[in-house]
Scaffold this motif. Structure first.
Motif, PDB file in Angstrom:
ATOM      1  N   HIS A 158       0.838  -1.199   0.000  1.00 10.51           N
ATOM      2  CA  HIS A 158       0.000   0.000   0.000  1.00 10.51           C
ATOM      3  C   HIS A 158       0.877   1.254   0.000  1.00 10.51           C
ATOM      4  O   HIS A 158       1.989   1.255   0.544  1.00 10.51           O
ATOM      5  CB  HIS A 158      -0.928   0.038   1.219  1.00 10.51           C
ATOM      6  CG  HIS A 158      -1.995  -1.004   1.189  1.00 10.51           C
ATOM      7  ND1 HIS A 158      -1.765  -2.301   1.575  1.00 10.51           N
ATOM      8  CD2 HIS A 158      -3.299  -0.928   0.808  1.00 10.51           C
ATOM      9  CE1 HIS A 158      -2.897  -2.998   1.450  1.00 10.51           C
ATOM     10  NE2 HIS A 158      -3.830  -2.182   0.990  1.00 10.51           N
ATOM     11  N   VAL A 159       0.366   2.290  -0.630  1.00 14.72           N
ATOM     12  CA  VAL A 159       0.985   3.605  -0.623  1.00 14.72           C
ATOM     13  C   VAL A 159       0.088   4.539   0.196  1.00 14.72           C
ATOM     14  O   VAL A 159      -1.128   4.543   0.016  1.00 14.72           O
ATOM     15  CB  VAL A 159       1.151   4.160  -2.053  1.00 14.72           C
ATOM     16  CG1 VAL A 159       1.702   5.584  -2.011  1.00 14.72           C
ATOM     17  CG2 VAL A 159       2.067   3.261  -2.859  1.00 14.72           C
ATOM     18  N   TYR A 160       0.685   5.304   1.112  1.00 12.87           N
ATOM     19  CA  TYR A 160      -0.076   6.192   1.986  1.00 12.87           C
ATOM     20  C   TYR A 160       0.280   7.640   1.668  1.00 12.87           C
ATOM     21  O   TYR A 160       1.428   7.963   1.350  1.00 12.87           O
ATOM     22  CB  TYR A 160       0.210   5.891   3.459  1.00 12.87           C
ATOM     23  CG  TYR A 160      -0.309   4.549   3.913  1.00 12.87           C
ATOM     24  CD1 TYR A 160      -1.574   4.422   4.478  1.00 12.87           C
ATOM     25  CD2 TYR A 160       0.474   3.414   3.778  1.00 12.87           C
ATOM     26  CE1 TYR A 160      -2.050   3.197   4.889  1.00 12.87           C
ATOM     27  CE2 TYR A 160       0.013   2.167   4.183  1.00 12.87           C
ATOM     28  CZ  TYR A 160      -1.252   2.070   4.737  1.00 12.87           C
ATOM     29  OH  TYR A 160      -1.720   0.852   5.147  1.00 12.87           O
ATOM     30  N   ARG A 161      -0.710   8.495   1.797  1.00 12.80           N
ATOM     31  CA  ARG A 161      -0.521   9.933   1.611  1.00 12.80           C
ATOM     32  C   ARG A 161      -1.177  10.655   2.787  1.00 12.80           C
ATOM     33  O   ARG A 161      -2.228  10.225   3.283  1.00 12.80           O
ATOM     34  CB  ARG A 161      -1.165  10.403   0.300  1.00 12.80           C
ATOM     35  CG  ARG A 161      -0.520   9.837  -0.961  1.00 12.80           C
ATOM     36  CD  ARG A 161       0.848  10.465  -1.209  1.00 12.80           C
ATOM     37  NE  ARG A 161       1.418  10.023  -2.461  1.00 12.80           N
ATOM     38  CZ  ARG A 161       2.226   8.960  -2.578  1.00 12.80           C
ATOM     39  NH1 ARG A 161       2.526   8.254  -1.492  1.00 12.80           N
ATOM     40  NH2 ARG A 161       2.724   8.632  -3.750  1.00 12.80           N
ATOM     41  N   VAL A 162      -0.547  11.742   3.217  1.00 16.66           N
ATOM     42  CA  VAL A 162      -1.099  12.586   4.283  1.00 16.66           C
ATOM     43  C   VAL A 162      -1.387  13.957   3.679  1.00 16.66           C
ATOM     44  O   VAL A 162      -0.481  14.632   3.187  1.00 16.66           O
ATOM     45  CB  VAL A 162      -0.123  12.717   5.472  1.00 16.66           C
ATOM     46  CG1 VAL A 162      -0.735  13.611   6.548  1.00 16.66           C
ATOM     47  CG2 VAL A 162       0.218  11.342   6.046  1.00 16.66           C
ATOM     48  N   GLY A 175      -8.486   4.549  -6.961  1.00 17.23           N
ATOM     49  CA  GLY A 175      -8.081   3.547  -5.981  1.00 17.23           C
ATOM     50  C   GLY A 175      -7.759   4.068  -4.608  1.00 17.23           C
ATOM     51  O   GLY A 175      -7.476   3.277  -3.701  1.00 17.23           O
ATOM     52  N   TRP A 176      -7.765   5.381  -4.408  1.00 21.08           N
ATOM     53  CA  TRP A 176      -7.455   5.932  -3.091  1.00 21.08           C
ATOM     54  C   TRP A 176      -8.668   5.784  -2.171  1.00 21.08           C
ATOM     55  O   TRP A 176      -9.807   5.949  -2.593  1.00 21.08           O
ATOM     56  CB  TRP A 176      -7.080   7.404  -3.191  1.00 21.08           C
ATOM     57  CG  TRP A 176      -5.767   7.629  -3.867  1.00 21.08           C
ATOM     58  CD1 TRP A 176      -5.572   7.948  -5.175  1.00 21.08           C
ATOM     59  CD2 TRP A 176      -4.476   7.542  -3.271  1.00 21.08           C
ATOM     60  NE1 TRP A 176      -4.229   8.059  -5.441  1.00 21.08           N
ATOM     61  CE2 TRP A 176      -3.526   7.817  -4.287  1.00 21.08           C
ATOM     62  CE3 TRP A 176      -4.012   7.257  -1.992  1.00 21.08           C
ATOM     63  CZ2 TRP A 176      -2.157   7.821  -4.063  1.00 21.08           C
ATOM     64  CZ3 TRP A 176      -2.648   7.256  -1.759  1.00 21.08           C
ATOM     65  CH2 TRP A 176      -1.734   7.534  -2.780  1.00 21.08           C
ATOM     66  N   SER A 209      -4.950   5.933   1.513  1.00 23.34           N
ATOM     67  CA  SER A 209      -4.075   4.841   1.061  1.00 23.34           C
ATOM     68  C   SER A 209      -4.563   4.311  -0.272  1.00 23.34           C
ATOM     69  O   SER A 209      -5.724   4.483  -0.657  1.00 23.34           O
ATOM     70  CB  SER A 209      -4.037   3.707   2.088  1.00 23.34           C
ATOM     71  OG  SER A 209      -5.292   3.047   2.152  1.00 23.34           O
ATOM     72  N   ARG A 210      -3.667   3.626  -0.943  1.00 21.86           N
ATOM     73  CA  ARG A 210      -3.981   3.017  -2.236  1.00 21.86           C
ATOM     74  C   ARG A 210      -3.212   1.713  -2.353  1.00 21.86           C
ATOM     75  O   ARG A 210      -2.034   1.641  -2.003  1.00 21.86           O
ATOM     76  CB  ARG A 210      -3.599   3.960  -3.378  1.00 21.86           C
ATOM     77  CG  ARG A 210      -3.842   3.394  -4.776  1.00 21.86           C
ATOM     78  CD  ARG A 210      -3.498   4.437  -5.827  1.00 21.86           C
ATOM     79  NE  ARG A 210      -3.727   3.959  -7.161  1.00 21.86           N
ATOM     80  CZ  ARG A 210      -2.842   3.278  -7.878  1.00 21.86           C
ATOM     81  NH1 ARG A 210      -1.644   3.033  -7.369  1.00 21.86           N
ATOM     82  NH2 ARG A 210      -3.130   2.868  -9.094  1.00 21.86           N
ATOM     83  N   LYS A 262      -2.724  10.741 -12.551  1.00 21.01           N
ATOM     84  CA  LYS A 262      -3.937  11.082 -11.837  1.00 21.01           C
ATOM     85  C   LYS A 262      -3.785  10.820 -10.364  1.00 21.01           C
ATOM     86  O   LYS A 262      -4.247  11.599  -9.513  1.00 21.01           O
ATOM     87  CB  LYS A 262      -5.097  10.268 -12.405  1.00 21.01           C
ATOM     88  CG  LYS A 262      -6.435  10.614 -11.797  1.00 21.01           C
ATOM     89  CD  LYS A 262      -7.545   9.814 -12.479  1.00 21.01           C
ATOM     90  CE  LYS A 262      -8.877  10.168 -11.855  1.00 21.01           C
ATOM     91  NZ  LYS A 262      -9.990   9.386 -12.471  1.00 21.01           N
ATOM     92  N   ALA A 263      -3.121   9.707 -10.004  1.00 14.73           N
ATOM     93  CA  ALA A 263      -2.919   9.398  -8.584  1.00 14.73           C
ATOM     94  C   ALA A 263      -1.999  10.412  -7.942  1.00 14.73           C
ATOM     95  O   ALA A 263      -2.203  10.807  -6.790  1.00 14.73           O
ATOM     96  CB  ALA A 263      -2.332   7.985  -8.459  1.00 14.73           C
TER      97      ALA A 263
END
Length: 238
Positions: free
Chosen positions: A168-172, A190-191, A218-219, A235-236
């Motif tokens: 998983h990839v996380y973003r804040v 997908g987020w 997350s994605r 886009k992501a």
């Protein structure tokens, strides 16, 4: 006079019942049946007619008995089981055991999924069964639709194994209170929302305090090939 007396005497072994006015009655039903029958022979009492073909079929698969209906076994017209148990006349010759069950020299362990698929059209395989074994039996019984389903499941399992564990990839993201609803509702590609952290009011806007939040999203990163992780799409990133 003697001849007339003999004519009036009843036959030996039969006593006619008196009819109305004392006249002799009709012969007994048993004698009437014997006279009406072919050659005078009596049919045995309780004689049964030849039974119609039963809709239930008994199978002896490798020493294990299975019972099913002809309708179920003939659901796939070109299958081995349909040709074996066709009601109009089987196309394949097969020996039967002392109970009248068809003898099939195959592994009974993998016959359960075959029979259940013919019953309800779904592929159900227990965890302890190997899918390759079910595929082998589906090919033997010549059930083409089941062969395709088992091959697709094997291929999907192989793809999941080759990809390894899911990453998983996380973003804040930092946002204000009035932007929070719009940001969560417009997430795409997908987020998905994971956690919301309030960081209080950092500044005043006019007469109201503006609260700010940290939004964690997350994605699932499943677009890897041969262990090489691709970068997220444009886009992501946006």
């Amino acid at each position: 006079a003697a001849a007339a007396a003999a004519a009036e005497r009843p036959p030996r072994g039969r006593t006619p019942s008196p009819g109305p006015g004392g006249a002799p009655g009709p012969p007994s039903p048993r004698v009437a049946g014997a006279v009406a029958g072919t050659g005078g022979a009596l049919s045995p009492p309780g004689a049964a007619r030849p039974p119609a073909a039963s809709k239930w079929v008994r199978l002896n698969v490798g020493g294990t008995y299975f019972v099913s209906t002809r309708q179920t076994l003939c659901r796939e017209p070109k299958s081995f089981l349909c040709r074996l148990c066709c009601q109009d006349g089987p196309e394949l010759g097969s020996d039967k055991d002392e109970t009248g069950a068809y003898l099939i020299d195959r592994d009974p362990t993998y016959f359960g999924p075959i029979l259940n698929y013919l019953r309800h059209g779904k592929l159900i395989i227990n965890k302890e069964l190997a899918e390759e074994g079910v595929l082998e039996e589906a090919e033997f019984y010549n059930i083409a639709s089941l062969v395709r389903l088992v091959k697709e499941r094997i291929r999907d399992n192989e793809n999941r194994t080759s990809q390894g564990p899911v990453k998983h990839v996380y973003r804040v993201l930092q946002c204000q209170e009035e932007e929070l609803t719009q940001m969560v509702s417009t997430m795409s590609d997908g987020w998905k929302f994971e956690q919301l952290i309030s960081i209080g009011s950092s500044y005043n806007y006019g007469n109201e305090d503006q609260a700010e939040f940290l939004c964690v999203v997350s994605r699932e990163l499943n677009n890897s090939t041969n262990g090489i992780v691709k970068e997220p799409s444009e886009k992501a990133k946006v």
